[in-house]
Design a protein around this motif. Structure first.
Motif, mmCIF file in Angstrom:
data_model
loop_
_atom_site.group_PDB
_atom_site.id
_atom_site.type_symbol
_atom_site.label_atom_id
_atom_site.label_comp_id
_atom_site.label_asym_id
_atom_site.label_seq_id
_atom_site.Cartn_x
_atom_site.Cartn_y
_atom_site.Cartn_z
ATOM 1 N N GLY A 1 -10.848 -7.690 -0.541
ATOM 2 C CA GLY A 1 -10.522 -6.503 -1.318
ATOM 3 C C GLY A 1 -11.754 -5.811 -1.860
ATOM 4 N N LEU A 2 -12.744 -6.623 -2.333
ATOM 5 C CA LEU A 2 -13.969 -6.029 -2.841
ATOM 6 C C LEU A 2 -14.754 -5.370 -1.718
ATOM 7 N N ARG A 3 -14.661 -5.933 -0.529
ATOM 8 C CA ARG A 3 -15.438 -5.433 0.589
ATOM 9 C C ARG A 3 -14.861 -4.141 1.149
ATOM 10 N N ASP A 4 -13.518 -4.048 1.272
ATOM 11 C CA ASP A 4 -12.940 -2.864 1.907
ATOM 12 C C ASP A 4 -12.249 -1.918 0.937
ATOM 13 N N GLY A 5 -12.310 -2.191 -0.350
ATOM 14 C CA GLY A 5 -11.760 -1.280 -1.337
ATOM 15 C C GLY A 5 -10.283 -1.452 -1.605
ATOM 16 N N THR A 6 -9.611 -2.419 -0.981
ATOM 17 C CA THR A 6 -8.189 -2.634 -1.223
ATOM 18 C C THR A 6 -7.981 -3.362 -2.542
ATOM 19 N N VAL A 7 -6.848 -3.072 -3.185
ATOM 20 C CA VAL A 7 -6.586 -3.629 -4.515
ATOM 21 C C VAL A 7 -5.198 -4.260 -4.625
ATOM 22 N N ALA A 8 -4.372 -4.132 -3.586
ATOM 23 C CA ALA A 8 -3.004 -4.642 -3.660
ATOM 24 C C ALA A 8 -2.471 -4.869 -2.247
ATOM 25 N N THR A 9 -1.292 -5.500 -2.186
ATOM 26 C CA THR A 9 -0.634 -5.776 -0.906
ATOM 27 C C THR A 9 0.827 -5.349 -0.977
ATOM 28 N N LEU A 10 1.309 -4.697 0.064
ATOM 29 C CA LEU A 10 2.739 -4.393 0.180
ATOM 30 C C LEU A 10 3.404 -5.636 0.755
ATOM 31 N N VAL A 11 3.948 -6.479 -0.120
ATOM 32 C CA VAL A 11 4.419 -7.788 0.315
ATOM 33 C C VAL A 11 5.840 -7.763 0.869
ATOM 34 N N ARG A 12 6.637 -6.733 0.496
ATOM 35 C CA ARG A 12 8.005 -6.686 1.020
ATOM 36 C C ARG A 12 8.466 -5.235 1.114
ATOM 37 N N ALA A 13 9.138 -4.901 2.199
ATOM 38 C CA ALA A 13 9.711 -3.572 2.387
ATOM 39 C C ALA A 13 11.137 -3.763 2.901
ATOM 40 N N GLN A 14 12.109 -3.571 2.028
ATOM 41 C CA GLN A 14 13.512 -3.855 2.347
ATOM 42 C C GLN A 14 14.287 -2.560 2.522
ATOM 43 N N GLN A 15 14.796 -2.333 3.725
ATOM 44 C CA GLN A 15 15.582 -1.136 4.046
ATOM 45 C C GLN A 15 14.817 0.141 3.693
ATOM 46 N N CYS A 16 13.511 0.142 3.912
ATOM 47 C CA CYS A 16 12.670 1.232 3.404
ATOM 48 C C CYS A 16 12.573 2.414 4.372
ATOM 49 N N GLN A 17 12.573 3.598 3.783
ATOM 50 C CA GLN A 17 12.212 4.831 4.471
ATOM 51 C C GLN A 17 11.197 5.542 3.588
ATOM 52 N N TRP A 18 10.102 5.980 4.212
ATOM 53 C CA TRP A 18 8.994 6.550 3.456
ATOM 54 C C TRP A 18 8.842 8.040 3.762
ATOM 55 N N ALA A 19 8.228 8.746 2.804
ATOM 56 C CA ALA A 19 7.971 10.178 2.995
ATOM 57 C C ALA A 19 6.472 10.396 3.141
ATOM 58 N N GLY A 20 5.885 11.272 2.322
ATOM 59 C CA GLY A 20 4.482 11.628 2.477
ATOM 60 C C GLY A 20 3.521 10.662 1.832
ATOM 61 N N SER A 21 3.525 9.405 2.254
ATOM 62 C CA SER A 21 2.632 8.401 1.686
ATOM 63 C C SER A 21 1.254 8.500 2.321
ATOM 64 N N SER A 22 0.220 8.295 1.502
ATOM 65 C CA SER A 22 -1.146 8.278 2.019
ATOM 66 C C SER A 22 -1.610 6.864 2.340
ATOM 67 N N LEU A 23 -0.773 5.863 2.053
ATOM 68 C CA LEU A 23 -1.118 4.466 2.273
ATOM 69 C C LEU A 23 -0.259 3.870 3.386
ATOM 70 N N PRO A 24 -0.705 2.796 4.011
ATOM 71 C CA PRO A 24 0.110 2.137 5.044
ATOM 72 C C PRO A 24 1.398 1.591 4.449
ATOM 73 N N THR A 25 2.470 1.660 5.216
ATOM 74 C CA THR A 25 3.779 1.248 4.708
ATOM 75 C C THR A 25 4.363 0.082 5.500
ATOM 76 N N VAL A 26 3.530 -0.598 6.261
ATOM 77 C CA VAL A 26 3.976 -1.780 7.006
ATOM 78 C C VAL A 26 3.933 -2.992 6.084
ATOM 79 N N GLU A 27 4.974 -3.788 6.128
ATOM 80 C CA GLU A 27 5.023 -4.980 5.282
ATOM 81 C C GLU A 27 3.814 -5.878 5.557
ATOM 82 N N GLY A 28 3.120 -6.291 4.486
ATOM 83 C CA GLY A 28 1.923 -7.112 4.611
ATOM 84 C C GLY A 28 0.638 -6.314 4.579
ATOM 85 N N ALA A 29 0.735 -4.962 4.565
ATOM 86 C CA ALA A 29 -0.465 -4.123 4.591
ATOM 87 C C ALA A 29 -1.233 -4.218 3.279
ATOM 88 N N ARG A 30 -2.549 -4.226 3.394
ATOM 89 C CA ARG A 30 -3.415 -4.144 2.225
ATOM 90 C C ARG A 30 -3.515 -2.680 1.794
#
Length: 485
Positions: free
Chosen positions: A108-137
């Motif tokens: 996280g310190l190396r690539d600037g990530t600060v959190a993890t999307l650990v679960r995405a249940q029945q999800c539909q996303w709109a204009g997100s600037s971040l990755p929305t795949v489960e497990g993404a940093r």
């Protein structure tokens, strides 16, 4: 932990230490260790054992060896057994700790990530600037959730459950901003001080579990389930500290309980609600509650509940816990069947449109079962939207023990449908012989249906489900489709 899982982690440990894991494998391993304390402990132990086995103490052995005796001297005294110095264990433990730290935190310190999307249940996303795949940093950026539930775990340990529709901005490992919607936050001791910004307030968590709802208009609600939070209103008012069971409601509930109040400059264009009988093809005809004497409303088990539910753009349904008996709600809809008089109804289908109610927390309501009942006493079909209350409603007794259901002797069960946890849009359909037979048996050309939720909430303040009414400007009113012989 199963032996197969232990073997797999041992293999990953060896490959990680030898720098033979791919970037994708490292990301997956990081997510697994963050989510599973048992796996994390086993992996650390495996690293420690590897450090022990790889430790080269030949130089220490050489320094500690006793020189061979000369032939002309007496046999020397037997040397004392060598004991591993304390610093050896310190070095190996430090090595394992450093490797573990590098695995969990340094990426996280190396690539600037600060959190993890650990679960995405029945999800539909709109204009997100971040990755929305489960497990993404996740780096700092925006997530816009339109449907479902999503869990974000910050590297600090704080965990957020986003409940659609919701927009959150990830700031860093200890801060985020809820631009709109609802979330439930759980903050462990090591993340004390984690804060969530809204337009008009800042919520600082001191190790607790709480729910937060906020709108782009500045209205917000903070409710504490466990622990302590501090709410700093940006208007300049004195900050408030809330403990378990306490809440601050800055206009949020008032807005949700009176959804037609106020002007919405960003509202969608109004939808035409058909007040005619529509030809649906193949012998099917369709009407909504906007046709003729149709109507839709709901009741709530509280003497303090407003009496204008018939003007709301949706009717609400809830099965509330025994600790909150005044929050049960049941929906009532009626269809004008006059255009089908004298015709045999061969088949029938009820269509309801799910509407985000933004009242209560979806995290506290599992996948839910709803039941639809037909009112048998036709004299009770004369109810009015403006006069429907908990004290006066068809097939209902204000003192009945099962507040979320109608009186069994006065109704007929027509069928059930399901709504998965986190779903707040779409339609649900109920079709079958029981519905068709109920409508065919009608003699006064109007039929009343009651919609109830059988599934209870797991904690207080669970979600209130909602369905669009004929007063809704953007969603379809309750619809009845019938096939005539």
């Amino acid at each position: 932990m199963k032996p197969a899982d232990e073997f797999r982690l041992m293999e990953l440990c060896e490959r990680y230490a030898d720098e033979k894991l791919s970037a994708a494998e490292v990301t997956a391993l990081e997510a697994e260790l963050r989510a599973d304390a048992e796996a994390r402990a086993f992996f650390a132990k495996a690293l420690h054992q590897r450090a022990e086995l790889c430790f080269d103490d030949s130089w220490h052995a050489a320094m500690s060896a006793t020189p061979a005796p000369d032939a002309g001297h007496a046999e020397p005294a037997r040397p004392a057994p060598l004991r591993t110095p304390w610093w050896r264990y310190g070095i190996t433990a430090a090595a394992a700790a450093c490797v573990t730290f590098a695995l969990v935190w340094l990426p996280g310190l190396r690539d600037g990530t600060v959190a993890t999307l650990v679960r995405a249940q029945q999800c539909q996303w709109a204009g997100s600037s971040l990755p929305t795949v489960e497990g993404a940093r996740l780096k700092p950026g925006m997530l816009d959730l339109m449907e479902g539930l999503a869990v974000i775990r910050f590297d600090s340990g704080a965990e957020l459950v986003l409940e659609a529709p919701a927009t959150v901005e990830v700031m860093d490992g200890m801060n985020c901003k809820l631009r709109r919607g609802t979330l439930v936050a759980e903050v462990p001791p090591q993340a004390k001080g984690f804060s969530i910004d809204t337009k008009d307030a800042k919520v600082i968590d001191w190790g607790t579990k709480f729910g937060l709802s906020a709108g782009e208009d500045g209205k917000y609600l903070v409710q504490v389930m466990e622990g302590l939070v501090e709410v700093d209103d940006k208007s300049g008012a004195q900050s408030k500290k809330l403990e378990k069971g306490q809440r601050v409601d800055h206009g949020w509930s008032q807005k949700q309980m009176h959804p037609s109040a106020g002007d919405d400059d960003d509202a969608e264009p109004s939808r035409w609600q058909p007040s005619i009988v529509m030809d649906a093809g193949d012998g099917w005809r369709a009407i909504t509650t906007a046709f003729g004497r149709g109507k839709d409303s709901y009741i709530q088990s509280s003497d303090k509940a407003p009496h204008d539910f018939g003007t709301h753009p949706f009717f609400r349904v809830k099965h509330s816990r025994d600790t909150k008996p005044d929050l049960n709600r049941k929906g009532y809809i009626a269809f004008d069947l006059s255009q089908f008089s004298g015709r045999q109804i061969e088949d029938a289908e009820l269509v309801l449109t799910i509407e985000p109610s933004e009242l209560g927390f979806a995290s506290f309501v599992p996948d839910s079962t709803f039941a639809v009942y037909g009112v048998l006493d036709e004299s009770q079909d004369a109810w009015e939207e403006s006069g429907l209350t908990w004290q006066q409603a068809p097939a209902h007794d204000p003192l009945q023990p099962e507040r979320n259901l109608p009186l069994a002797a006065k109704v007929k069960l027509l069928g059930k449908f399901e709504i998965a946890q986190g779903i707040n849009r779409g339609t649900r359909k109920l079709r079958g012989k029981d519905l068709a037979d109920f409508l065919s048996a009608d003699t006064n050309q109007i039929a009343t249906l009651i919609i109830c939720r059988e599934t209870n909430e797991t904690q207080d303040s669970g979600l209130v489900h909602a369905f669009a009414t004929k007063e809704n400007g953007t969603r379809s009113a309750p619809m009845l489709r019938v096939k005539l012989r």
